[in-house]
Design a protein around this motif. Structure first.
Motif, short mmCIF file in Angstrom:
data_model
loop_
_atom_site.label_atom_id
_atom_site.label_comp_id
_atom_site.label_asym_id
_atom_site.label_seq_id
_atom_site.Cartn_x
_atom_site.Cartn_y
_atom_site.Cartn_z
N GLN A 140 -1.21 7.51 -5.00
CA GLN A 140 -1.84 6.97 -3.92
C GLN A 140 -2.24 8.18 -3.22
OE1 GLN A 140 -2.77 3.43 -3.22
NE2 GLN A 140 -2.04 3.72 -5.38
N ASN A 200 -5.43 4.29 1.15
CA ASN A 200 -5.65 2.83 0.30
C ASN A 200 -5.03 1.90 1.30
OD1 ASN A 200 -7.45 3.06 -1.67
ND2 ASN A 200 -5.70 3.25 -3.43
N THR A 201 -3.79 1.91 1.59
CA THR A 201 -3.26 0.77 2.17
C THR A 201 -2.33 1.15 3.34
OG1 THR A 201 -1.23 1.12 1.01
CG2 THR A 201 -2.79 -0.28 -0.13
N SER A 342 -3.78 -10.17 8.92
CA SER A 342 -3.08 -10.57 7.90
C SER A 342 -2.54 -11.95 8.09
CB SER A 342 -1.91 -9.37 7.85
OG SER A 342 -2.38 -8.17 7.47
N ALA A 355 -2.57 -6.56 -1.14
CA ALA A 355 -1.55 -5.38 -1.02
C ALA A 355 -0.75 -5.76 0.49
CB ALA A 355 -2.16 -3.82 -0.91
N THR A 357 0.63 -5.13 3.99
CA THR A 357 0.13 -4.48 5.20
C THR A 357 1.10 -3.64 5.94
OG1 THR A 357 -1.84 -6.25 5.64
CG2 THR A 357 -1.08 -4.71 7.28
N SER A 358 1.24 -2.45 5.72
CA SER A 358 2.21 -1.60 6.07
C SER A 358 1.96 -1.23 7.64
CB SER A 358 2.22 -0.20 5.28
OG SER A 358 2.30 -0.67 4.12
N CYS A 363 -5.76 -4.95 3.23
CA CYS A 363 -6.62 -5.16 1.76
C CYS A 363 -6.72 -6.42 1.60
CB CYS A 363 -5.92 -4.19 0.73
SG CYS A 363 -6.00 -2.43 1.03
N VAL A 400 -6.65 -1.19 -5.64
CA VAL A 400 -5.05 -1.23 -5.60
C VAL A 400 -4.29 -1.64 -6.79
CG1 VAL A 400 -3.15 -1.68 -4.05
CG2 VAL A 400 -5.32 -1.25 -2.79
N CYS A 405 -10.59 -4.92 -4.00
CA CYS A 405 -10.33 -5.77 -2.62
C CYS A 405 -11.22 -4.90 -1.52
CB CYS A 405 -8.82 -5.72 -2.21
SG CYS A 405 -8.27 -3.88 -2.11
N ARG A 407 -11.45 -3.83 2.41
CA ARG A 407 -10.44 -2.90 3.24
C ARG A 407 -10.71 -3.04 4.60
NH1 ARG A 407 -10.39 2.36 4.14
NH2 ARG A 407 -8.39 3.55 4.42
#
Length: 437
Positions: A140, A200-201, A342, A355, A357-358, A363, A400, A405, A407
């Motif tokens: 990533q 990305n995420t 989310s 993916a 959601t950190s 995403c 991802v 997706c 984003r």
């Protein structure tokens, strides 16, 4: 309207009022839009008024920050010192301001290459390196690191991409295996590039384990923190990047979560001597003097630019006006907004998260029954484009782990929860309309 930008070189003067009118009519009404509260494409800064004022003042003063004994150069150093404090770096560390993340990462990786090369790369070049260097990052990792490998003469293959776990963080066992394989294969493992917030995420590599691993394997540890490093100042989310203070170098972007107008990045290097030794060149016309303008440090000795703009002022003025604690609370706000978005997506049957959601990157996609593969990708791209063209919201798209997706990267201090509700409602409305769902 685009024909305006095809006009040929002006040969004769025009009144300033006319020049200003042309800018007001043809440029100012058509921005990229990244200061808008519903601009969530890629990962853009949102700016602030004080920073804009600072850029004006910096341009009026007109200082060149290549170095010298003047106020702008001293203030530049002060901002770098503040960045050290935010990251928990020692006062003895070095650093410099740059154009942004790509250049900050390049500077750090250049130092890492020179330290680990085993030869004087500046004198004899990379061809003299005994064993080919290996750098490691997750699958990533940002594309700027490939560019850095190419620019450093090491080549794209010198950057070994390591698989990621279900949370899209670099897999530590896979990294250990890769290092062992490379040593056995005649390569020289040199550097691990950890990511504090993937593009990305928003995934964050394990910043507790990686410093220990780097020390055990005698690797340089660089942290690409251009998305998430500044979480260190956030009261509710600073724990997410705990351990970043042990890195050998960090890249961060004040034009993201410090909301400075474009452009300003920062790189911090723990070993100040290694930093200067990588870039310093002192020709006869740039020698220091015991007093006068040339009696201070030459800032160009810490990067690639001899000519440097006064980027520091917009960061300095905004931090003075608002205080670092407020910026930390705004980071917490964006992360909470991503969690809220989310939840809205999970509660909407026609939407799905693609993916985890950190932090502040979400995403997701519109997914009606019976639509999959390329048709599903085309549907979501059309939704994204219509949201942009209608002026509703600006999203980007990505892939991802093989899944396409939409984003939303929420790093705008103007965003409110009603903006996110509108995004979900309009995404579903457009998706239904386009697909007939």
């Amino acid at each position: 309207m685009k024909t305006f930008f095809e006009a040929s070189l002006p040969r004769s003067p025009a009144p300033l009022a006319e020049v200003y009118r042309e800018v007001a009519e043809n440029v100012m009404p058509y921005p990229m839009g990244n200061i808008h509260p519903r601009f969530w494409s890629w990962y853009m800064g949102a700016g602030n008024f004080t920073g804009a004022l600072a850029d004006f003042l910096a341009a009026v003063q007109g200082s060149n920050l290549g170095g010298g004994n003047h106020a702008a150069a001293l203030l530049d150093g002060q901002v770098v010192n503040w960045c050290k404090q935010m990251m928990g770096f020692p006062a003895s560390a070095s650093g410099t301001l740059a154009s942004g993340g790509s250049m900050s990462n390049l500077i750090a990786l250049t130092v890492a290459r020179n330290v680990k090369a085993g030869v004087d790369v500046r004198d004899v070049g990379v061809a003299a390196i005994d064993k080919p260097l290996r750098f490691y990052g997750s699958d990533q990792v940002h594309s700027c690191h490939r560019k850095a490998m190419e620019a450093l003469g090491l080549g794209n293959r010198a950057l070994r991409r390591i698989s990621t776990d279900r949370d899209l963080r670099i897999e530590i066992p896979a990294l250990k295996r890769a290092i062992a394989e490379d040593r056995a294969g005649g390569f020289h493992p040199a550097c691990v590039i950890a990511t504090a917030g993937t593009v990305n995420t928003g995934a964050i590599d394990d910043l507790q384990v990686l410093p220990r691993l780097a020390a055990e394997e005698d690797l340089w540890l660089h942290v690409d923190g251009c998305i998430g490093a500044l979480m260190a100042i956030a009261p509710k989310n600073g724990h997410r990047v705990a351990g970043i203070e042990h890195a050998d170098s960090i890249a961060l972007d004040p034009h993201k979560w410090l909301h400075a107008p474009f452009e300003v990045g920062c790189v911090l290097i723990r070993d100040a001597s290694a930093h200067r030794d990588t870039f310093a060149v002192t020709p006869e016309y740039l020698e220091s003097a015991p007093r006068g303008l040339a009696s201070a440090a030459w800032l160009h000795e810490y990067g690639l630019q001899t000519t440097r703009g006064f980027r520091a002022l917009k960061v300095w003025m905004a931090l003075k006006e608002h205080g670092v604690e407020k910026f930390g609370r705004l980071i917490d706000q964006n992360i909470a907004q991503a969690a809220f978005l989310s939840r809205l997506i999970r509660n909407e049957p026609l939407l799905e998260l693609v993916a985890p959601t950190s932090i502040n990157i979400v995403c997701f996609r519109f997914r009606p029954q019976g639509v999959d593969g390329e048709s599903l990708k085309a549907l979501n791209i059309e939704i994204m484009l219509r949201l942009q063209e209608l002026g509703t919201a600006a999203l980007s798209d990505t892939t991802v782990h093989g899944e396409h997706c939409l984003r939303a990267a929420i790093d705008n201090h103007r965003t409110r929860r009603e903006d996110l509700r509108l995004l979900v409602g309009e995404t579903v409305r457009l998706g239904r309309h386009i697909s007939g769902a």
